[in-house]
Design a protein around this motif. Structure first.
Motif, PDB file in Angstrom:
ATOM      1  N   LEU A  64      42.876  41.644  43.485  1.00  0.00           N
ATOM      2  CA  LEU A  64      41.845  41.757  44.524  1.00  0.00           C
ATOM      3  C   LEU A  64      40.523  42.207  43.913  1.00  0.00           C
ATOM      4  N   GLU A  65      40.581  43.151  42.986  1.00  0.00           N
ATOM      5  CA  GLU A  65      39.359  43.602  42.313  1.00  0.00           C
ATOM      6  C   GLU A  65      38.704  42.472  41.529  1.00  0.00           C
ATOM      7  N   ILE A  66      39.512  41.676  40.846  1.00  0.00           N
ATOM      8  CA  ILE A  66      38.977  40.547  40.081  1.00  0.00           C
ATOM      9  C   ILE A  66      38.361  39.529  41.029  1.00  0.00           C
ATOM     10  N   GLU A  67      39.038  39.253  42.105  1.00  0.00           N
ATOM     11  CA  GLU A  67      38.533  38.297  43.095  1.00  0.00           C
ATOM     12  C   GLU A  67      37.181  38.744  43.656  1.00  0.00           C
ATOM     13  N   LYS A  68      37.075  40.018  43.997  1.00  0.00           N
ATOM     14  CA  LYS A  68      35.810  40.548  44.526  1.00  0.00           C
ATOM     15  C   LYS A  68      34.710  40.514  43.472  1.00  0.00           C
ATOM     16  N   ALA A  69      35.040  40.898  42.254  1.00  0.00           N
ATOM     17  CA  ALA A  69      34.037  40.904  41.184  1.00  0.00           C
ATOM     18  C   ALA A  69      33.558  39.489  40.886  1.00  0.00           C
ATOM     19  N   ALA A  70      34.469  38.528  40.909  1.00  0.00           N
ATOM     20  CA  ALA A  70      34.102  37.142  40.625  1.00  0.00           C
ATOM     21  C   ALA A  70      33.159  36.593  41.688  1.00  0.00           C
ATOM     22  N   ALA A  71      33.299  37.081  42.913  1.00  0.00           N
ATOM     23  CA  ALA A  71      32.447  36.622  44.005  1.00  0.00           C
ATOM     24  C   ALA A  71      31.119  37.377  44.062  1.00  0.00           C
ATOM     25  N   SER A  72      30.990  38.459  43.309  1.00  0.00           N
ATOM     26  CA  SER A  72      29.775  39.269  43.354  1.00  0.00           C
ATOM     27  C   SER A  72      28.652  38.602  42.570  1.00  0.00           C
ATOM     28  N   THR A  73      27.482  39.191  42.660  1.00  0.00           N
ATOM     29  CA  THR A  73      26.312  38.639  41.964  1.00  0.00           C
ATOM     30  C   THR A  73      26.006  39.374  40.664  1.00  0.00           C
ATOM     31  N   GLN A  74      26.861  40.319  40.264  1.00  0.00           N
ATOM     32  CA  GLN A  74      26.599  41.034  39.017  1.00  0.00           C
ATOM     33  C   GLN A  74      26.612  40.065  37.839  1.00  0.00           C
ATOM     34  N   ALA A  75      25.819  40.361  36.853  1.00  0.00           N
ATOM     35  CA  ALA A  75      25.615  39.438  35.731  1.00  0.00           C
ATOM     36  C   ALA A  75      26.894  39.162  34.949  1.00  0.00           C
ATOM     37  N   THR A  76      27.656  40.193  34.622  1.00  0.00           N
ATOM     38  CA  THR A  76      28.892  40.009  33.863  1.00  0.00           C
ATOM     39  C   THR A  76      30.043  40.701  34.573  1.00  0.00           C
ATOM     40  N   LEU A  77      31.227  40.218  34.296  1.00  0.00           N
ATOM     41  CA  LEU A  77      32.416  40.834  34.875  1.00  0.00           C
ATOM     42  C   LEU A  77      32.857  41.981  33.974  1.00  0.00           C
ATOM     43  N   PRO A  78      33.167  43.133  34.551  1.00  0.00           N
ATOM     44  CA  PRO A  78      33.594  44.276  33.734  1.00  0.00           C
ATOM     45  C   PRO A  78      34.867  43.964  32.948  1.00  0.00           C
ATOM     46  N   THR A  79      34.873  44.340  31.675  1.00  0.00           N
ATOM     47  CA  THR A  79      36.059  44.103  30.848  1.00  0.00           C
ATOM     48  C   THR A  79      37.251  44.941  31.322  1.00  0.00           C
ATOM     49  N   ALA A  80      36.972  46.015  32.027  1.00  0.00           N
ATOM     50  CA  ALA A  80      38.053  46.864  32.528  1.00  0.00           C
ATOM     51  C   ALA A  80      38.949  46.108  33.509  1.00  0.00           C
ATOM     52  N   LEU A  81      38.418  45.079  34.164  1.00  0.00           N
ATOM     53  CA  LEU A  81      39.232  44.315  35.114  1.00  0.00           C
ATOM     54  C   LEU A  81      40.417  43.662  34.406  1.00  0.00           C
ATOM     55  N   SER A  82      40.161  43.093  33.263  1.00  0.00           N
ATOM     56  CA  SER A  82      41.224  42.455  32.480  1.00  0.00           C
ATOM     57  C   SER A  82      42.248  43.495  32.031  1.00  0.00           C
ATOM     58  N   GLN A  83      41.761  44.633  31.585  1.00  0.00           N
ATOM     59  CA  GLN A  83      42.658  45.693  31.127  1.00  0.00           C
ATOM     60  C   GLN A  83      43.539  46.191  32.267  1.00  0.00           C
ATOM     61  N   ARG A  84      42.958  46.362  33.467  1.00  0.00           N
ATOM     62  CA  ARG A  84      43.746  46.814  34.626  1.00  0.00           C
ATOM     63  C   ARG A  84      44.807  45.794  35.001  1.00  0.00           C
ATOM     64  N   LEU A  85      44.441  44.512  34.956  1.00  0.00           N
ATOM     65  CA  LEU A  85      45.394  43.467  35.301  1.00  0.00           C
ATOM     66  C   LEU A  85      46.559  43.460  34.321  1.00  0.00           C
ATOM     67  N   VAL A  86      46.276  43.508  33.047  1.00  0.00           N
ATOM     68  CA  VAL A  86      47.326  43.508  32.030  1.00  0.00           C
ATOM     69  C   VAL A  86      48.214  44.745  32.188  1.00  0.00           C
ATOM     70  N   GLN A  87      47.608  45.906  32.420  1.00  0.00           N
ATOM     71  CA  GLN A  87      48.386  47.136  32.589  1.00  0.00           C
ATOM     72  C   GLN A  87      49.263  47.063  33.830  1.00  0.00           C
ATOM     73  N   ALA A  88      48.726  46.549  34.928  1.00  0.00           N
ATOM     74  CA  ALA A  88      49.520  46.403  36.157  1.00  0.00           C
ATOM     75  C   ALA A  88      50.683  45.450  35.933  1.00  0.00           C
ATOM     76  N   GLY A  89      50.433  44.375  35.203  1.00  0.00           N
ATOM     77  CA  GLY A  89      51.510  43.442  34.883  1.00  0.00           C
ATOM     78  C   GLY A  89      52.573  44.077  34.010  1.00  0.00           C
ATOM     79  N   ASP A  90      52.131  44.805  32.993  1.00  0.00           N
ATOM     80  CA  ASP A  90      53.082  45.483  32.109  1.00  0.00           C
ATOM     81  C   ASP A  90      53.908  46.518  32.866  1.00  0.00           C
ATOM     82  N   ASP A  91      53.251  47.295  33.720  1.00  0.00           N
ATOM     83  CA  ASP A  91      53.958  48.315  34.496  1.00  0.00           C
ATOM     84  C   ASP A  91      54.989  47.687  35.432  1.00  0.00           C
ATOM     85  N   THR A  92      54.598  46.610  36.097  1.00  0.00           N
ATOM     86  CA  THR A  92      55.505  45.945  37.028  1.00  0.00           C
ATOM     87  C   THR A  92      56.683  45.343  36.286  1.00  0.00           C
TER      88      THR A  92
END
Length: 149
Positions: free
Chosen positions: A115-143
């Motif tokens: 959901l965070e990635i989806e919202k960030a992708a739809a935003s107008t900010q210039a770049t997507l935060p690299t932390a989004l990728s890290q959170r996704l990978v960590q959530a996947g690893d934890d699950t």
């Protein structure tokens, strides 16, 4: 049905969800995905996951688990690749699709990160935060760790 799923997963060389691997008494996956911060969200909503397993043919459950956690490339890796390449619309599209699957399966922490990635992708900010990728990978690893311990 659960024994058949475990056997299928073992044959895939992925292992099978162990007894007690899922959290209990957690909020519904949709509620958690929309209200809880990613690192605080329960990894798995037991009731939602069990409902998914009970309703779906074992092949469907196996296919979804393989798409999420199987050999490379998997769905999580496709999103992190899109993020790394600055492919905003592709990352958002993939995150939206995978979020729905994760909500159906009760994978709340993954759904929240998506959901965070989806919202960030739809935003107008210039770049997507690299932390989004890290959170996704960590959530996947934890699950995955909870599902196959």
């Amino acid at each position: 049905l659960q024994d058949g799923l475990r056997k299928s997963l073992a044959e895939l060389d992925m292992g099978a969800p162990g007894p007690g691997a899922l959290t209990k008494g957690q909020p519904s996956s949709e509620q958690a995905a929309n209200t809880v911060e990613p690192n605080d969200a329960p990894c798995v909503d037991t009731l939602t996951y069990q409902g998914f397993v009970d309703l779906m043919p074992p092949e469907t459950v196996e296919k979804q688990l393989r798409a999420l956690f199987g050999a490379k490339p998997n769905d999580i890796q496709a999103i992190t690749h899109a993020l790394a390449q600055g492919q905003r619309s592709e990352a958002g599209r993939l995150a939206h699709q995978l979020k729905g699957v994760c909500l159906l399966m009760g994978f709340t922490r993954l759904a929240r990160a998506l959901l965070e990635i989806e919202k960030a992708a739809a935003s107008t900010q210039a770049t997507l935060p690299t932390a989004l990728s890290q959170r996704l990978v960590q959530a996947g690893d934890d699950t995955r760790a909870l599902m196959w311990r």
